[in-house]
Design a protein around this motif. Structure first.
Motif, short mmCIF file in Angstrom:
data_model
loop_
_atom_site.label_atom_id
_atom_site.label_comp_id
_atom_site.label_asym_id
_atom_site.label_seq_id
_atom_site.Cartn_x
_atom_site.Cartn_y
_atom_site.Cartn_z
N ASP A 31 0.85 -1.18 0.00
CA ASP A 31 0.00 0.00 0.00
C ASP A 31 0.90 1.24 0.00
O ASP A 31 2.09 1.16 0.30
CB ASP A 31 -0.94 0.00 1.20
N PRO A 32 0.34 2.40 -0.33
CA PRO A 32 1.14 3.62 -0.44
C PRO A 32 1.92 3.97 0.83
O PRO A 32 3.09 4.36 0.75
CB PRO A 32 0.11 4.70 -0.76
N GLU A 33 1.30 3.82 1.98
CA GLU A 33 1.97 4.19 3.22
C GLU A 33 3.20 3.32 3.47
O GLU A 33 4.29 3.83 3.78
CB GLU A 33 1.01 4.08 4.40
N HIS A 34 3.05 2.02 3.32
CA HIS A 34 4.18 1.10 3.57
C HIS A 34 5.31 1.34 2.58
O HIS A 34 6.48 1.39 2.97
CB HIS A 34 3.70 -0.35 3.50
N VAL A 35 4.98 1.49 1.31
CA VAL A 35 6.02 1.69 0.30
C VAL A 35 6.75 3.01 0.53
O VAL A 35 7.98 3.07 0.49
CB VAL A 35 5.42 1.63 -1.14
N ALA A 36 6.01 4.07 0.78
CA ALA A 36 6.64 5.38 0.99
C ALA A 36 7.58 5.34 2.19
O ALA A 36 8.72 5.83 2.12
CB ALA A 36 5.58 6.46 1.18
N LYS A 37 7.14 4.73 3.28
CA LYS A 37 8.00 4.64 4.47
C LYS A 37 9.23 3.80 4.18
O LYS A 37 10.33 4.16 4.57
CB LYS A 37 7.22 4.06 5.64
N GLU A 38 9.05 2.67 3.53
CA GLU A 38 10.18 1.78 3.25
C GLU A 38 11.22 2.47 2.37
O GLU A 38 12.42 2.37 2.64
CB GLU A 38 9.68 0.50 2.57
N LEU A 39 10.77 3.18 1.36
CA LEU A 39 11.71 3.84 0.45
C LEU A 39 12.40 5.03 1.11
O LEU A 39 13.56 5.30 0.83
CB LEU A 39 11.01 4.28 -0.83
N CYS A 40 11.72 5.73 1.98
CA CYS A 40 12.30 6.91 2.62
C CYS A 40 13.17 6.56 3.82
O CYS A 40 14.18 7.22 4.07
CB CYS A 40 11.21 7.89 3.02
N VAL A 41 12.80 5.54 4.57
CA VAL A 41 13.58 5.16 5.75
C VAL A 41 14.87 4.46 5.33
O VAL A 41 15.92 4.66 5.93
CB VAL A 41 12.74 4.25 6.68
N ASN A 42 14.80 3.64 4.32
CA ASN A 42 15.97 2.90 3.85
C ASN A 42 16.62 3.59 2.67
O ASN A 42 16.75 3.02 1.59
CB ASN A 42 15.56 1.47 3.47
N GLU A 43 17.05 4.81 2.88
CA GLU A 43 17.62 5.60 1.79
C GLU A 43 18.93 5.02 1.25
O GLU A 43 19.34 5.36 0.15
CB GLU A 43 17.83 7.05 2.22
N GLU A 44 19.61 4.17 2.03
CA GLU A 44 20.85 3.59 1.54
C GLU A 44 20.60 2.57 0.44
O GLU A 44 21.49 2.22 -0.31
CB GLU A 44 21.66 2.97 2.68
N ASN A 45 19.36 2.09 0.34
CA ASN A 45 18.97 1.16 -0.72
C ASN A 45 18.37 1.94 -1.89
O ASN A 45 17.75 2.97 -1.69
CB ASN A 45 17.95 0.15 -0.21
N SER A 46 18.55 1.41 -3.06
CA SER A 46 17.95 2.01 -4.25
C SER A 46 16.86 1.07 -4.77
O SER A 46 17.02 -0.15 -4.74
CB SER A 46 18.99 2.21 -5.35
N TYR A 47 15.77 1.67 -5.20
CA TYR A 47 14.65 0.90 -5.74
C TYR A 47 14.37 1.34 -7.16
O TYR A 47 14.49 2.51 -7.50
CB TYR A 47 13.40 1.10 -4.89
#
Length: 71
Positions: A31-47
């Motif tokens: 869902d949008p909330e989970h994806v946004a948090k995951e991508l922003c919190v784990n900035e050392e990873n690239s998606y």
């Protein structure tokens, strides 16, 4: 800046989800909330975004972690 990026990504993904487009994170429907948090919190990873179309109509967006190869 991170909070602003999180909000923009969440709004973008919510807009798409409200139009019937499914959102996937690492091969699991999400869902949008989970994806946004995951991508922003784990900035050392690239998606990488992968857009899935069916007869020219956007149906899914996949976010897949880019893994670095050890060559």
């Amino acid at each position: 800046m991170q909070k602003e990026h999180l909000e923009k990504l969440y709004l973008e993904l919510s807009f798409l989800e409200n139009r019937g487009i499914t959102i996937w994170l690492e091969d699991s429907q999400s869902d949008p909330e989970h994806v946004a948090k995951e991508l922003c919190v784990n900035e050392e990873n690239s998606y990488m975004r992968d857009y899935v179309f069916d007869e020219g109509v956007l149906k899914e967006i996949h976010f897949d972690k880019i893994r670095k190869s050890n060559k």
